[in-house]
Design an enzyme around this catalytic site. Sequence first.
Site, PDB file in Angstrom:
ATOM      1  N   GLU A 295      -2.297   3.710   5.884  1.00  0.00           N
ATOM      2  CA  GLU A 295      -3.265   3.857   4.791  1.00  0.00           C
ATOM      3  C   GLU A 295      -3.849   5.254   4.917  1.00  0.00           C
ATOM      4  O   GLU A 295      -4.621   5.522   5.837  1.00  0.00           O
ATOM      5  CB  GLU A 295      -4.387   2.818   4.910  1.00  0.00           C
ATOM      6  CG  GLU A 295      -3.926   1.378   4.845  1.00  0.00           C
ATOM      7  CD  GLU A 295      -3.604   0.911   3.433  1.00  0.00           C
ATOM      8  OE1 GLU A 295      -3.777   1.700   2.483  1.00  0.00           O
ATOM      9  OE2 GLU A 295      -3.151  -0.229   3.290  1.00  0.00           O
TER      10      GLU A 295
ATOM     11  N   GLY B 245      -6.061   6.691   8.212  1.00  0.00           N
ATOM     12  CA  GLY B 245      -6.569   8.017   8.555  1.00  0.00           C
ATOM     13  C   GLY B 245      -5.932   9.056   7.661  1.00  0.00           C
ATOM     14  O   GLY B 245      -5.496   8.752   6.541  1.00  0.00           O
ATOM     15  N   SER B 246      -5.840  10.269   8.159  1.00  0.00           N
ATOM     16  CA  SER B 246      -5.364  11.366   7.316  1.00  0.00           C
ATOM     17  C   SER B 246      -3.845  11.320   7.130  1.00  0.00           C
ATOM     18  O   SER B 246      -3.122  10.787   7.971  1.00  0.00           O
ATOM     19  CB  SER B 246      -5.760  12.696   7.956  1.00  0.00           C
ATOM     20  OG  SER B 246      -5.149  12.796   9.222  1.00  0.00           O
ATOM     21  N   THR B 247      -3.397  11.906   6.046  1.00  0.00           N
ATOM     22  CA  THR B 247      -1.964  11.954   5.754  1.00  0.00           C
ATOM     23  C   THR B 247      -1.220  12.726   6.838  1.00  0.00           C
ATOM     24  O   THR B 247      -0.124  12.347   7.258  1.00  0.00           O
ATOM     25  CB  THR B 247      -1.750  12.574   4.360  1.00  0.00           C
ATOM     26  OG1 THR B 247      -2.314  11.671   3.404  1.00  0.00           O
ATOM     27  CG2 THR B 247      -0.280  12.773   4.039  1.00  0.00           C
ATOM     28  N   GLU B 248      -1.864  13.785   7.337  1.00  0.00           N
ATOM     29  CA  GLU B 248      -1.233  14.608   8.381  1.00  0.00           C
ATOM     30  C   GLU B 248      -0.914  13.773   9.633  1.00  0.00           C
ATOM     31  O   GLU B 248       0.218  13.788  10.132  1.00  0.00           O
ATOM     32  CB  GLU B 248      -2.229  15.715   8.713  1.00  0.00           C
ATOM     33  CG  GLU B 248      -1.725  16.817   9.555  1.00  0.00           C
ATOM     34  CD  GLU B 248      -2.913  17.667  10.039  1.00  0.00           C
ATOM     35  OE1 GLU B 248      -4.023  17.550   9.482  1.00  0.00           O
ATOM     36  OE2 GLU B 248      -2.705  18.408  11.003  1.00  0.00           O
TER      37      GLU B 248
ATOM     38  N   GLU C 288      -7.801  16.984  -0.563  1.00  0.00           N
ATOM     39  CA  GLU C 288      -8.841  15.986  -0.339  1.00  0.00           C
ATOM     40  C   GLU C 288     -10.050  16.682   0.292  1.00  0.00           C
ATOM     41  O   GLU C 288      -9.933  17.269   1.367  1.00  0.00           O
ATOM     42  CB  GLU C 288      -8.292  14.911   0.606  1.00  0.00           C
ATOM     43  CG  GLU C 288      -9.164  13.698   0.718  1.00  0.00           C
ATOM     44  CD  GLU C 288      -8.568  12.647   1.653  1.00  0.00           C
ATOM     45  OE1 GLU C 288      -7.978  13.028   2.674  1.00  0.00           O
ATOM     46  OE2 GLU C 288      -8.715  11.456   1.358  1.00  0.00           O
TER      47      GLU C 288
ATOM     48  N   GLY D 139      -0.846  10.494   9.780  1.00  0.00           N
ATOM     49  CA  GLY D 139       0.058   9.420   9.352  1.00  0.00           C
ATOM     50  C   GLY D 139       1.510   9.872   9.410  1.00  0.00           C
ATOM     51  O   GLY D 139       2.390   9.128   9.873  1.00  0.00           O
TER      52      GLY D 139
ATOM     53  N   CYS E  80     -11.584   7.330   1.112  1.00  0.00           N
ATOM     54  CA  CYS E  80     -10.207   7.692   0.772  1.00  0.00           C
ATOM     55  C   CYS E  80      -9.935   7.541  -0.716  1.00  0.00           C
ATOM     56  O   CYS E  80      -9.175   8.311  -1.298  1.00  0.00           O
ATOM     57  CB  CYS E  80      -9.248   6.825   1.571  1.00  0.00           C
ATOM     58  SG  CYS E  80      -9.669   5.085   1.464  1.00  0.00           S
TER      59      CYS E  80
HETATM   60  P1  NAD Z   1      -7.670  11.327  11.269  1.00  0.00           P
HETATM   61  O1  NAD Z   1      -6.276  11.091  10.821  1.00  0.00           O
HETATM   62  O2  NAD Z   1      -8.029  12.624  11.838  1.00  0.00           O
HETATM   63  O3  NAD Z   1      -8.090  10.238  12.353  1.00  0.00           O
HETATM   64  C1  NAD Z   1      -7.915   8.860  12.141  1.00  0.00           C
HETATM   65  C2  NAD Z   1      -7.746   8.182  13.480  1.00  0.00           C
HETATM   66  O4  NAD Z   1      -6.512   8.615  14.060  1.00  0.00           O
HETATM   67  C3  NAD Z   1      -8.822   8.503  14.508  1.00  0.00           C
HETATM   68  O5  NAD Z   1      -9.113   7.343  15.237  1.00  0.00           O
HETATM   69  C4  NAD Z   1      -8.154   9.553  15.396  1.00  0.00           C
HETATM   70  O6  NAD Z   1      -8.658   9.598  16.700  1.00  0.00           O
HETATM   71  C5  NAD Z   1      -6.719   9.061  15.399  1.00  0.00           C
HETATM   72  N1  NAD Z   1      -5.703  10.069  15.692  1.00  0.00           N
HETATM   73  C6  NAD Z   1      -5.774  11.421  15.574  1.00  0.00           C
HETATM   74  N2  NAD Z   1      -4.604  11.986  15.940  1.00  0.00           N
HETATM   75  C7  NAD Z   1      -3.762  10.976  16.267  1.00  0.00           C
HETATM   76  C8  NAD Z   1      -2.407  10.915  16.706  1.00  0.00           C
HETATM   77  N3  NAD Z   1      -1.666  12.008  16.858  1.00  0.00           N
HETATM   78  N4  NAD Z   1      -1.859   9.703  16.937  1.00  0.00           N
HETATM   79  C9  NAD Z   1      -2.568   8.573  16.765  1.00  0.00           C
HETATM   80  N5  NAD Z   1      -3.863   8.572  16.369  1.00  0.00           N
HETATM   81  C10 NAD Z   1      -4.459   9.751  16.115  1.00  0.00           C
HETATM   82  O7  NAD Z   1      -8.546  10.950   9.999  1.00  0.00           O
HETATM   83  P2  NAD Z   1     -10.133  10.984   9.886  1.00  0.00           P
HETATM   84  O8  NAD Z   1     -10.531  12.386   9.673  1.00  0.00           O
HETATM   85  O9  NAD Z   1     -10.761  10.208  10.986  1.00  0.00           O
HETATM   86  O10 NAD Z   1     -10.357  10.110   8.554  1.00  0.00           O
HETATM   87  C11 NAD Z   1     -10.342  10.640   7.316  1.00  0.00           C
HETATM   88  C12 NAD Z   1      -9.022  10.359   6.635  1.00  0.00           C
HETATM   89  O11 NAD Z   1      -8.763   8.952   6.576  1.00  0.00           O
HETATM   90  C13 NAD Z   1      -9.012  10.831   5.209  1.00  0.00           C
HETATM   91  O12 NAD Z   1      -7.829  11.515   4.922  1.00  0.00           O
HETATM   92  C14 NAD Z   1      -9.083   9.521   4.402  1.00  0.00           C
HETATM   93  O13 NAD Z   1      -8.564   9.609   3.118  1.00  0.00           O
HETATM   94  C15 NAD Z   1      -8.339   8.585   5.269  1.00  0.00           C
HETATM   95  N6  NAD Z   1      -8.694   7.195   4.959  1.00  0.00           N
HETATM   96  C16 NAD Z   1      -7.783   6.422   4.301  1.00  0.00           C
HETATM   97  C17 NAD Z   1      -8.093   5.107   3.965  1.00  0.00           C
HETATM   98  C18 NAD Z   1      -7.098   4.245   3.230  1.00  0.00           C
HETATM   99  O14 NAD Z   1      -7.287   3.023   3.202  1.00  0.00           O
HETATM  100  N7  NAD Z   1      -6.051   4.794   2.655  1.00  0.00           N
HETATM  101  C19 NAD Z   1      -9.325   4.563   4.325  1.00  0.00           C
HETATM  102  C20 NAD Z   1     -10.238   5.384   5.000  1.00  0.00           C
HETATM  103  C21 NAD Z   1      -9.896   6.700   5.316  1.00  0.00           C
END
Ligand code: NAD
Length: 490
Positions: free
Chosen positions: A260, A238-241, A391, A243, A294
């Site tokens: 990731e 998911g997002s770096t924030e 991004e 993560g 991503c």
């Molecule tokens: P996001 O981080 O907002 O959400 C990702 C997941 O995390 C969702 O299921 C969300 O419900 C959950 N989530 C949100 N807050 C959380 C918390 N505090 N604790 C635990 N889980 C939480 O990201 P997004 O907007 O869904 O996805 C887009 C991002 O994902 C982009 O930054 C993209 O680059 C990244 N991404 C990375 C890869 C990789 O392999 N590096 C692959 C796909 C997407």
Amino acid sequence: MPKFEYAPAPESRAIVRIEKSYGLFIDGAFTRPKATFPTINPADETVLAEVSQAGPKDVDKAVAAARRAYEGVWGRMSGAERGKYLFRIARILQERAREFAVLETLDNGKPIKETRDVDVPIAAAHFFYHAGWADKLEYAGLSASGADVPRPHGVVGQVIPWNFPLLMLAWKIAPALATGNTVVLKPAETTPLTALLFAEVCQQADLPAGVVNIVTGDGRTGQALVEHPDVDKIAFTGSTEVGKAIARSIAGTSKKATLELGGKAANIVFDDAPIDQAVEGIIGGIFFNQGQVCCAGSRLLVQENVHDQVVAKLKRRLATLRVGDPMDKNSDLGAINSKAQLDRITSLVEAGVAEGAERWSPECALPAKGYWFPPTVLTGVSQTHRVATEEIFGPVLSVLTFRTPQEAVAKANNTAYGLSAGVWTEKGSRILWMADQLRAGVVWANTFNRFDPTSPFGGYKESGYGREGGRHGLEAYVTTAPATLTGAVR
Ligand code: NAD
């Protein structure tokens, strides 16, 4: 430029049955739906179904079911037996591929030709690939001493994003099961439906109850899963924030984690590159899945003396892309996944224009309903512009120039991220030199966005840590610590 008209070629949605509402998948069965929220089709804003928001108690039940399954069955089963289940799941995914492709397109907004030709086949390929590893882990060279048999962690909590819902699920679940772990997975709140269909596949494959549990919900559910004391390992995409927040929340615990995260890839075109092929690669690199990738090649670095030629060819080719109904087999670009994501893209592009970039899009009529953004090229971008550093996660290409290979490397590496990069040149020696210099987990040469289960994928810097896929991807799911179970994984 002549305009081509195509007759509509819509895929039928009759193949997939969507329930009115869904519960959670815990201990091999679906719970009664409660505290539901809608999941919508971003292409027309219609409600597809209601799904349940899992609270801490539900997460607790799912983790307990995963623990029981680990201790009672899965953690004691031989690798050869586990492999049979993975093969079975892979084959069912293939058999039900059309159903998955249609459901993914409806819930995510991406074109049917992508779900049909990329998402679903690669998801099945991940299960096939990891099925093959299940009984060969001791030969994978995974243990530090080389002598010990690698062992599973136990219960793995997995949280995934919305851009490749089924594919990210496969990247997470296949290696976890192959190595003998059990799983609680939380799909993204805007794209839960293929994960729930996958739960049905687990039932169909007779997977022992509790080995895979699916809990739907938003970030609060993800947080409850990540912070659960009985989870041994976290796998997050998911997002770096988010993560970073997860890394902070598990610091000081014994939990292992792979993250990731985001990316801001450079796609670097030298003047000796085959320009027509490079243009195809640039387009695939940034407009595949509406740029919601991503590793999208969102920064085009083009050698100054071919800049005008490349941009002119790019615009000509872009004018032929078809944007519209994702269920239409002719569509090249579909809808943006959510209103929130559309707003993010729009505001960043506006910021880029305010900072001096020039914005261009081909003529294209966008549907009145749904979330749409036209394929967009921003020229005259400089390194400090927000569109060059942040991004965008949308169908937007920022174009920058360079003169020498050294300058290309310096500009490509001038980012907080380090997930992927592309190099276009006819010189093999330059490709090798660039690959060595670029701080990116994956470097593609004269191609872009190639994915294969045998190849490890992951990032440097703020793109996270750990690898998924290949032998390296297995590492994250095993430990050489003393066995907690008799009958350790073989
Ligand atoms: P996001 O981080 O907002 O959400 C990702 C997941 O995390 C969702 O299921 C969300 O419900 C959950 N989530 C949100 N807050 C959380 C918390 N505090 N604790 C635990 N889980 C939480 O990201 P997004 O907007 O869904 O996805 C887009 C991002 O994902 C982009 O930054 C993209 O680059 C990244 N991404 C990375 C890869 C990789 O392999 N590096 C692959 C796909 C997407």
